[in-house]
Design a protein around this motif. Structure first.
Motif, PDB file in Angstrom:
ATOM      1  N   HIS A   1      -3.777   2.788  -5.484  1.00 35.01           N
ATOM      2  CA  HIS A   1      -2.424   3.345  -5.397  1.00 35.01           C
ATOM      3  C   HIS A   1      -2.488   4.834  -5.108  1.00 35.01           C
ATOM      4  O   HIS A   1      -1.545   5.399  -4.555  1.00 35.01           O
ATOM      5  CB  HIS A   1      -1.660   3.106  -6.699  1.00 35.01           C
TER       6      HIS A   1
ATOM      7  N   ASN B   1       4.206  -1.378  -0.116  1.00 39.08           N
ATOM      8  CA  ASN B   1       5.011  -1.737  -1.289  1.00 39.08           C
ATOM      9  C   ASN B   1       6.444  -2.073  -0.910  1.00 39.08           C
ATOM     10  O   ASN B   1       6.925  -1.688   0.161  1.00 39.08           O
ATOM     11  CB  ASN B   1       5.092  -0.559  -2.266  1.00 39.08           C
TER      12      ASN B   1
ATOM     13  N   GLU C   1       0.750  10.498   0.893  1.00 38.92           N
ATOM     14  CA  GLU C   1       1.599   9.550   0.162  1.00 38.92           C
ATOM     15  C   GLU C   1       1.126   8.136   0.439  1.00 38.92           C
ATOM     16  O   GLU C   1       1.420   7.552   1.481  1.00 38.92           O
ATOM     17  CB  GLU C   1       3.064   9.716   0.580  1.00 38.92           C
TER      18      GLU C   1
HETATM   19  C1  GLC Z   1       0.898   6.048  -6.253  1.00 38.51           C
HETATM   20  C2  GLC Z   1       1.254   6.752  -4.967  1.00 38.51           C
HETATM   21  C3  GLC Z   1       2.544   6.314  -4.371  1.00 38.51           C
HETATM   22  C4  GLC Z   1       2.718   4.810  -4.444  1.00 38.51           C
HETATM   23  C5  GLC Z   1       2.541   4.358  -5.864  1.00 38.51           C
HETATM   24  C6  GLC Z   1       2.708   2.857  -6.020  1.00 38.51           C
HETATM   25  O1  GLC Z   1       1.362   6.683  -7.362  1.00 38.51           O
HETATM   26  O2  GLC Z   1       1.242   8.149  -5.131  1.00 38.51           O
HETATM   27  O3  GLC Z   1       2.615   6.740  -3.027  1.00 38.51           O
HETATM   28  O4  GLC Z   1       3.987   4.449  -3.973  1.00 38.51           O
HETATM   29  O5  GLC Z   1       1.263   4.683  -6.306  1.00 38.51           O
HETATM   30  O6  GLC Z   1       1.813   2.145  -5.214  1.00 38.51           O
END
Ligand code: GLC
Ligand code: ADP
Length: 694
Positions: free
Chosen positions: A377, A462, A594
């Motif tokens: 993640h 996601n 990100e």
């Molecule tokens: C992490 C990432 C983010 C993502 C999240 C869930 O915290 O920084 O971009 O959406 O995980 O997968």
């Protein structure tokens, strides 16, 4: 904390000698503690917030037109009772056994913690369980017993040494499994009244026609129990979606003391045993507390020594032992419950050792049959610490401390790196990030390792949970709205938000929201740089977040000097986040990197246009608005540059103030866009099937 006393000697020795460089980086993991308030300063480095002048935006920002904007017209049974503690092999002490006293255990580990304490978690009212939920079914739980997966994966015992390979595209792992589909629609897309853009409603599957698989999710946070960021959202939403795809899902989590009382009270004692841990020479209490909700079984690993903090993450000195214990205890608990899943799906470095344990200490135990998937993640956090310490706490054999697996360099070991080597599949949360992390710029020093393993790496973007994020039923909003009436009712939410935050109440203002952990990852130095230019008299900015002091202070300063037009909510507040998604016109996500990003998805679903940097999942989910064709979902910029961010904001303002018809079209298009978990959950299910073809 009791642990600190008892083990302090051992630990200190182990820890001392090489706290190592990598350590401080994660020592301050981005913990924003779900339980509101504070938030440990985050992440490593820290650029000065206010950078130099904003580079002149190259594309020349169109002049922001002043003229007043016309207000837009407006149960899975908790695994049957007790099951023979599956022979536990190389595993911890024959559970049970010795009475607690004998172990040096400080905190007299409670035997049957049926109703253990739990700090009431000062948390704020989470909108979470508010469950406004639209109809929808609820797939039958599942009693199913997992058939053992074919057989233990042919995974490397001691992974080969990494070598640089050419940058590879997110590896295509053969797409074998048939996507079983069936019957048509149910998910009727919201009614569209005027304008275009309705996406095809997703066909609904007849669950009985789908192959069944059992999956154990192992991770460090999960809404609504504990959440510091998007990981908590995913751990909540994806299992629920998988249940609809005929998966039998158990989510294994630490039983942190900060989990709100109302959930602690609902947990049911499921069993307990004792487990040895690394070189500690002790047997640790492992309690299993269970909670079942919407077909998903949550098993909380209980141990008051490790999970007492009011915050899931504290510092690496404590977090390394905590997650070594958790990873091992999670597997031991599956054996203990005699619930052997087909797939063990691990998340981030906190569960990074699970695939390693699975192929070493647990290889000859029942759970050793399961296949493993490790989802990244956020690659920035890897669980790096000196080798002796990780050896000491994990108890893993020397053979895994090599450059192809856990070893990071001469001094350090890396828990995530080991997991990546031993997992049967690696996923990350968007296709672009899957590619990016194989480059030096985004690879966080694991790019070579990831390229080496690119054959088992893939990106699956996601989604968001449509029950939790539904403007039509969201109880946090001043006024609910849907695609059909957004143009009339979103404005009410804007006015209510302005009132709530003490901003000038004027529906003609362009309101920009920012909801984020305030860390180096999120591009906040760019935002700080351009705030003065953005506040042009027709614009208001609302920031919601906690994190690094430099960003918190910077935003507090702007609020103090721009009363009525800038609001800095330095807090963690779920309900307020919902109101900002609904009340703002646009949402900023100018991240440095990100992996996926969920705030832009929430925003689009609430008819709020995202302004994002083209990186990772932001690039995959936000199509830039095209002035000529009118297509697109938001406004984007590519290079990490304050001037380009300002330019993107100005382009958004220009459309908002001068071409409201087009703006409204985008609002509706975004609300109609499918950002649910439906597609992505199917891809995960396909991956599970691909790994378990028997
Ligand atoms: C992490 C990432 C983010 C993502 C999240 C869930 O915290 O920084 O971009 O959406 O995980 O997968
Ligand atoms: P990350 O996981 O990197 O923090 P994501 O965009 O994936 O970023 O997820 C962030 C999640 O946390 C979203 O659900 C967002 O609404 C929520 N969030 C972030 N900061 C706050 C805050 N201060 N208050 C409430 N919710 C927040």
């Amino acid at each position: 904390m009791a642990r600190k006393k008892v083990d302090s000697d051992v630990k200190k020795t182990a820890v001392k000698e090489a706290a190592a460089p990598a350590a401080e980086k994660e020592t301050k993991a981005p913990v924003k503690a779900a339980p509101a308030e504070k938030a440990a300063p985050v992440e490593k480095k820290t650029e000065p917030v206010v950078e130099k002048k904003a580079a002149p935006a190259e594309k020349k920002a169109e002049p922001v037109v002043e003229k007043k904007a016309a207000p837009a017209e407006k149960k899975a049974e908790p695994a049957k009772k007790k099951a023979a503690p599956a022979k536990k092999k190389a595993e911890p002490a024959e559970k049970k056994a010795e009475p607690a006293e004998k172990k040096a255990a400080p905190a007299k580990k409670k035997a049957a913690p049926a109703k253990k304490k739990a700090e009431p978690a000062e948390k704020k009212a989470e909108p979470a369980e508010k469950k406004a939920a639209p109809a929808k079914k609820k797939a039958a739980p599942a009693k199913k017993k997992a058939e053992p997966a074919a057989e233990a994966a042919p995974v490397v015992e001691a992974a080969p040494v990494v070598e640089a390979a050419p940058v590879v595209e997110a590896a295509p792992v053969v797409e074998t499994t048939p996507v079983v589909e069936a019957a048509p629609v149910v998910e009727a897309a919201p009614v569209v009244e005027e304008t275009p853009v309705v996406e095809e409603a997703a066909p609904v599957l007849d669950i009985s026609t789908l192959p069944r698989r059992s999956v154990a999710f192992i991770g460090s946070e999960c809404h609504p129990f504990v959440k510091t960021g998007g990981l908590g959202d995913v751990m909540y939403a994806l299992p629920r979606e998988l249940v609809k795809l005929n998966c039998d899902v158990r989510v294994i989590l630490p039983r942190y003391a900060c989990i709100p009382r109302k959930y602690q009270d609902k947990m049911v004692y499921r069993g307990e045993f004792y487990m040895d841990l690394g070189g500690t020479g002790r047997d640790y209490y492992v309690g299993i507390m269970e909670y079942v909700c919407d077909g998903v079984v949550y098993d909380f690993i209980d141990n008051q020594e490790f999970f007492t903090s009011g915050n899931p993450y504290t510092n690496l000195v404590d977090d390394i032992p905590k997650y070594c214990f958790f990873s091992k205890a999670a597997l031991a608990a599956l054996n203990y419950m005699n619930w052997i899943p087909d797939i063990i799906h691990c998340h981030d470095w906190q569960a990074g050792l699970v695939p390693v344990y699975l192929r070493t200490l647990f290889k000859d135990t029942p759970v050793g049959r399961a296949r493993s998937i490790l989802t990244i993640h956020n690659l920035r956090f890897q669980g790096i610490f000196n080798i002796p310490t990780i050896k000491y706490w994990s108890g893993l054999p020397d053979s895994v401390f090599n450059m192809g697996a856990l070893q990071q360099d001469y001094v350090n070991a890396n828990m995530l790196k080991g997991g990546l080597a031993y997992a049967d599949r690696i996923t990350t949360v968007s296709g672009t990030y899957a590619w990016e992390i194989q480059t030096a710029e985004y690879g966080e020093r694991l790019e070579d390792h990831l390229r080496y393993h690119s054959g088992k790496l893939r990106g699956i973007v996601n989604g968001i949970d449509y029950e939790m994020w539904n403007p039509e039923t969201d109880p946090a909003l001043a006024e609910n709205y849907g695609l059909a009436n957004v143009l009339n009712h979103k404005m009410e939410n804007k006015k209510a938000l302005q009132r709530e935050l003490g901003l000038v109440e004027d529906e003609g203002k362009f309101v920009i929201g920012l909801i984020s952990r305030l860390t180096n990852q999120k591009g906040l130095d760019l935002v700080s740089t351009i705030v003065p230019q953005v506040l042009d008299g027709n614009t208001q900015i609302v920031v919601l977040g906690t994190g690094d002091a430099q960003y918190e202070d910077s935003f507090r300063y702007y609020e103090a000097t721009n009363k009525g037009t800038f609001s800095a909510c330095i807090q963690y507040d779920e309900a307020r986040a919902h109101r900002i998604y609904a009340g703002a016109d646009a949402l900023l996500v100018p991240s440095r990197f990100e992996p996926c990003g969920l705030t832009q998805l929430n925003a689009m679903h609430y008819g709020t246009l995202p302004i994002v940097r083209e990186t990772g999942g932001l690039k995959d989910t936000v199509q830039p608005y095209n002035d000529f064709t009118g297509e697109g979902n938001g406004f984007t910029f590519d290079r990490y540059d304050a001037g380009l961010l300002l330019d993107a904001i100005n382009r958004a303002k220009t459309v908002y103030f001068t071409n409201r018809y087009h703006w409204d079209e985008i609002v509706q298009r975004d609300m109609a866009k499918d950002v649910s978990w439906t597609n992505s959950a199917r891809q995960y299910k396909d991956l599970y099937l691909e790994l378990t073809q028997w």
